[in-house]
Structures are given as C-alpha cells and as structure tokens.
Design an enzyme around this catalytic site. Structure first.
Site, mmCIF file in Angstrom:
data_model
loop_
_atom_site.group_PDB
_atom_site.id
_atom_site.type_symbol
_atom_site.label_atom_id
_atom_site.label_comp_id
_atom_site.label_asym_id
_atom_site.label_seq_id
_atom_site.Cartn_x
_atom_site.Cartn_y
_atom_site.Cartn_z
ATOM 1 C CE LYS A 145 -2.714 0.138 3.511
ATOM 2 N NZ LYS A 145 -1.839 0.888 4.456
ATOM 3 C CB THR A 166 5.038 0.081 -2.722
ATOM 4 O OG1 THR A 166 5.890 -0.474 -1.720
ATOM 5 C CG2 THR A 166 5.751 0.062 -4.060
ATOM 6 N NE ARG A 220 -0.062 5.027 8.859
ATOM 7 C CZ ARG A 220 -0.255 3.755 9.176
ATOM 8 N NH1 ARG A 220 -0.543 3.419 10.426
ATOM 9 N NH2 ARG A 220 -0.173 2.819 8.270
ATOM 10 C CE LYS A 232 3.207 -2.756 8.016
ATOM 11 N NZ LYS A 232 4.035 -1.621 7.604
ATOM 12 C CB ALA A 286 -4.551 1.351 11.007
ATOM 13 C CG PHE A 328 -3.338 -2.681 9.272
ATOM 14 C CD1 PHE A 328 -2.278 -3.472 8.833
ATOM 15 C CD2 PHE A 328 -3.268 -2.172 10.559
ATOM 16 C CE1 PHE A 328 -1.197 -3.760 9.667
ATOM 17 C CE2 PHE A 328 -2.189 -2.448 11.396
ATOM 18 C CZ PHE A 328 -1.164 -3.244 10.940
ATOM 19 C CG PHE A 360 3.554 -9.836 -7.189
ATOM 20 C CD1 PHE A 360 4.659 -10.103 -6.404
ATOM 21 C CD2 PHE A 360 2.544 -9.039 -6.669
ATOM 22 C CE1 PHE A 360 4.756 -9.598 -5.112
ATOM 23 C CE2 PHE A 360 2.636 -8.527 -5.382
ATOM 24 C CZ PHE A 360 3.745 -8.810 -4.602
ATOM 25 C CD1 TRP A 362 8.616 -3.082 -4.762
ATOM 26 C CD2 TRP A 362 9.445 -4.149 -6.548
ATOM 27 N NE1 TRP A 362 9.713 -3.801 -4.347
ATOM 28 C CE2 TRP A 362 10.246 -4.462 -5.414
ATOM 29 C CE3 TRP A 362 9.780 -4.710 -7.778
ATOM 30 C CZ2 TRP A 362 11.350 -5.304 -5.491
ATOM 31 C CZ3 TRP A 362 10.890 -5.542 -7.859
ATOM 32 C CH2 TRP A 362 11.656 -5.836 -6.719
#
Length: 556
Positions: free
Chosen positions: A71, A73, A94, A105, A273, A301, A381, A409
C-alpha cells in the site's frame, strides 16, 4: 534483484531545500535536519493564507496477508506518477514505528523504485518525533505517580489509574508490570502497563491537533485516572500540559523529505491502525492540500480499519473531504483469501482467485458507503497471468469502480501512469459525496454495532460485562458523543484473524472500552488485539547490521 535498501542507498537525492523550492517553500521556511530532511517552520504554517485546497486521494487496501499488498509503495508510486503527468502532487504518509521495523513487518518507506528517502533515517530515529512523544507520555506518567506520592490532593484512586507508560518497541513483557516496589519513598505499589508509542493517546493527539493551541487543549483533556468518587482526573489537573507541550514543540511540525523521483513527501505522525486511528497528521495533510493540486495520503491496514477511521474520525475531526479512494490488492493476496497456502500463491489458480475476491468486494462496498469514488489497483507481480488480471478488472468495473494495473515497484512513477490516469479521470467524472458512517449523537453501543455490521459484515456484537459497564460510565461522564476507534485484528474483517475472505455468521466480541478524551474518541478493544505487540521467533532485528563503511544493511 536489488533489495529496497540497496535501491534507496544508490539513489541520488536532491537537497531538501531544492525540493521545497519547487513547492514555493523557501529556505527560511525550513528547519533543516541535515541536507535531506526538514521540518516546516511555524511561521510558514501560520501564514499559508486562504489558498484553495487541492484534491485529496486516500490509498487503502484489502486485509493484509503474508504475501504483502504494498500500500505504501503504491501511495509513493502514485505521487511520482502524477508528477510524470505534469501535476503538482505531494504525498502525506505516516512515520514508521521501530516496533515493526525490528519485528516482522519491516519499515514503511515503500519499496523498489517507489520509496521515500532517506530510507534508513525514516525507518529509525528520523527527526526524533517518536522519541518526543514517548518522553511526553512518560513524563505524564511520572507526574501522575509523583502526585499520588506527594499527598494525592486530587484523591486519585490508585486502583483506577488508566494512563499507561509507552515505548516504541515490541516488548511483550511490559504489557503487565508492577511499579512502586521497594521502600515507602519509592511510591505506591500498583499494577501498571505499557503500550507501544504508536498506540499511545499522545500520538493520536499530535496527529489530530490543528496547531499548538489545539494540541495543548487536547493534552489537557486526556484522562489519566479516576478519583475515589469515580470522576475523571486529567493531565490538565496534574499541571503537566506545559511541560509536555515543550517536549512536543518540534514534533508537531510536519517533516518534509522526498521520493526517489524527488516528489515532495510529508511524513509525520504514525498511529497504528489496528489499535489507534492509523492516519498521518492533520497538520501535514492540511499543509499539503494548500501547496499541491493533488495530495496522496494513506490509511493503515485494510479499509475496514484505517479507511473507516480516516473517514469517521480524522475527516470528522478536521473537516477534511476526500475526493477519491484507491484500494490496493494483489492477485497473491486474493488467492490467499481464497484458501491457497503462502507457498503456492505464485501458481495460477483462477478458482482460488474467484473465491478470495470477495474480500476485495467487501472493501469496495465499504468505501462506497462513505460516498467516495473508488479506484481499484492491482500491485503487479511477474507471476500474475493475463487471465487473472482480466478477471479482477471486469469484477471491479461491474461494481462501478475504475481499475488500473500498478507496476511502480519495478518502474517507479512510469509504472504508475495507468493508475494516475484512472485517478484523474475519476476525479473529473465522479463527484465525492463524502459522509461519515454514523451520527456522533448516537449511543456508543449503536456506533460500535453500526461499524461491526456495516463495515465488518458481522451479525451483531457481544459486549463483555466489564465493557458494558465501561460504556455506561463513559456516557454518564459525557463522552457518549465521541466517535469510536475500533481496535481489531488487521488480518480479517472479523475479530478472528483466521477467518479470511468475507466471513459470515460471526459476531464481534468487545472486551474493553476506554476514552481517549484528548484525541476525541472512544477506543474499543475487540477479540485478542494487543496494545503492546511482541517480537516473533526470528525478528527482523536478526538481519540488521552496520558494515565497515558505516552503512546500515538488512533493513527492509
């Protein structure tokens, strides 16, 4: 394939003064933290004038899975892509917490060629905001216990102290502690607790405050304990507000950095979150809206957590009006929601995709309930097949939301052109009719039930006896008109992380409720969600090091 940190360390950054100059912020309006980081000065923030706001774009996602959705990215890549299209755009994100960074994470600077830099600084100490918040929180805790020790003029009930100490680290042994052991001079013995800094009320207060005066007013309202008659005792009554504000005087100013493509990025504040409200600071977002035509922000999230709180808490508190929302999904994550184990997600499986896409369907419906136009983007992907992509595209378009493939990405802003074009098209053709989900004047139980039924898809809510009593007390004390901040697992629409997809026939279980009066919401703990996480068996910290050249390695 280069790692995220290798890409970030090889990037040629512009001096932050140059990045700011393109946004009409001059060097005298900056407080520099080296060459590549700065805070916006008070004088600039106070003199932005009545400039017209730009368009506000929220990036949210489906429920997170072990495959990762990317998210942040996508948020970074979308900002870069809008720049490629000649638009004046700013990203508002954030700050990462050290807990997840050293836990499981990792950091939160984006990934690949869609990152904000300097990546290592951002993921570690950055400009010291989190340290200031931690210090202010623990100063208040020290002043509270000292007040009790020095005669307890406010008649605080030591069995009903609710203010918790904090630390920005995953440390499970601090969840429940005993303080005051030793001699009489060492204080009263009582049970105490720690929360992670990003779940602390001061983090939420800083992120929701409009300016220093508002920050101090919010700090003053924070409830730290109850007296022997059951009345709330506040930080203001402890005379702690001025000292806390002194610790936070720089932390309240937005931080300015850049993306790999030199797009300006405000990165400021970082409430979780799944526990707190999950959005960057109101000050940063409002500043960005005055400076740019398009502001890309994100909520933590899935849309059941961060987006719901952005709409029902942040927007309501700050009078923000989102113009569009992007929901991030991946083929892998949708197949995971369809029952495919993590080891087989790269294998084409249209049946699993059809089974798992119901999770995306629910998030689309949820955002549309707030009257905000939706764009779905697939974070691409190499293992995705044309058949799988086409299925998701048609599924979204049948539900009145635009669709775009996202390849930021691998290709940075260029890989986000299709998404940026869809966002611009949506902004031009669809009007946002934003409205919160519930009425603030409704009862707390009804607000909780509305979120559970409308957003999670629950049949109803069960309240533990203690939670029902807490709700009744809060309404009696005048907190009943506050919005609710649901603390829930991020992995499922339900409060059970094992229930994937779009669960049915479940209830949300509320075990505890407390007020964050300074932040302006009531926190509702559901299921087994923790306010102080723990480290996994093999934490990310195992792989982080500094090489002989002084470069950090292993950070992601």
């Amino acid at each position: 394939m280069k790692t995220d940190i290798q890409i970030a360390q090889e990037a040629v950054m512009e001096p932050i003064v140059q990045v700011a100059e393109r946004m009409d912020i001059h060097e005298e309006d900056l407080e520099l933290y080296g060459k590549y980081k700065a805070k916006i000065s008070n004088s600039y923030l106070q003199n932005m004038g009545e400039k017209e706001n730009g368009k506000l774009i929220l990036v949210t996602a489906i429920n997170p899975t072990p495959a990762g959705e990317g998210k942040t990215t996508v948020s970074v890549g979308l900002g870069q892509a809008l720049g490629k299209l000649g638009k004046k755009a700013i990203i508002a994100l954030r700050e990462p917490s050290l807990g997840p960074c050293f836990g499981i994470k990792g950091g939160a600077a984006g990934g690949g060629y869609a990152q904000v830099v300097p990546m290592e600084d951002l993921n570690l100490h950055f400009t010291g905001d989190f340290h200031a918040i931690t210090s202010a929180n623990n100063l208040l805790a020290a002043m509270l216990d000292n007040h009790i020790q020095q005669g307890n003029a406010l008649q605080i009930d030591t069995r009903n102290v609710v203010w918790k100490r904090c630390l920005d680290m995953n440390d499970r042994v601090l969840r429940n502690v005993v303080v005051g052991l030793g001699s009489k001079a060492d204080g009263y013995v009582r049970e105490d607790h720690f929360v992670i800094t990003v779940a602390s009320e001061i983090m939420a207060v800083l992120c929701l405050a409009n300016d220093m005066a508002d920050l101090k007013a919010r700090l003053s309202r924070m409830v730290v304990a109850y007296d022997i008659a059951g009345n709330p005792v506040t930080a203001g009554q402890l005379q702690a507000v001025g000292a806390m504000a002194a610790l936070l005087k720089d932390a309240i100013k937005p931080n300015l950095i850049q993306t790999l493509e030199h797009t300006p990025a405000f990165v400021h504040g970082g409430p979780f979150a799944n526990i707190a409200h999950g959005c960057n600071s109101v000050i940063a977002t409002k500043t960005a809206l005055k400076m740019a035509d398009y502001v890309v922000t994100e909520a933590g999230f899935g849309a059941d957590l961060g987006a719901e709180k952005f709409f029902d808490i942040t927007c309501r508190e700050s009078n923000l009006h989102p113009d569009a929302a992007v929901i991030v999904a991946t083929i892998k994550a949708l197949k995971y929601n369809g029952g495919v184990p993590k080891t087989e997600l790269s294998t084409p499986n249209l049946d699993a995709l059809k089974a798992g896409i119901v999770n995306l369907e629910k998030h689309i419906e949820n955002v549309q309930k707030f009257g905000v136009p939706v764009i779905v983007t697939l974070n691409a992907f190499v293992t995705d097949t044309e058949e799988e992509i086409d299925f998701v595209k048609h599924f979204c378009e049948e539900r009145d939301c635009a669709f775009a493939l996202c390849e930021v990405w691998a290709h940075g802003g260029e890989g986000g052109r299709a998404l940026a074009e869809k966002v611009l098209e949506t902004l031009e053709t669809k009007e946002s009719h934003f409205k919160p989900l519930y009425d603030k004047e409704d009862t707390l139980k009804n607000k909780i039930t509305t979120v559970a039924k409308e957003i999670y898809g629950a049949d109803g809510v069960t309240f533990a006896p203690a939670a029902s009593k807490q709700l009744a007390t809060l309404e009696k004390l005048g907190f009943g008109n506050l919005p609710v901040c649901m603390a829930k697992t991020q992995y499922s629409l339900s409060d059970n992380p094992e229930l994937l997809g779009r669960p049915e026939g479940f209830e949300i279980n509320v075990r505890e409720v407390y007020v964050s009066a300074g932040a302006g919401f009531v926190v509702v703990l559901t299921g087994s969600v923790m306010t102080m996480p723990g480290l996994p068996k093999a934490p990310a910290a195992f792989n982080i090091d500094v090489n002989e050249e002084g470069q950090i390695v292993g950070l992601f």
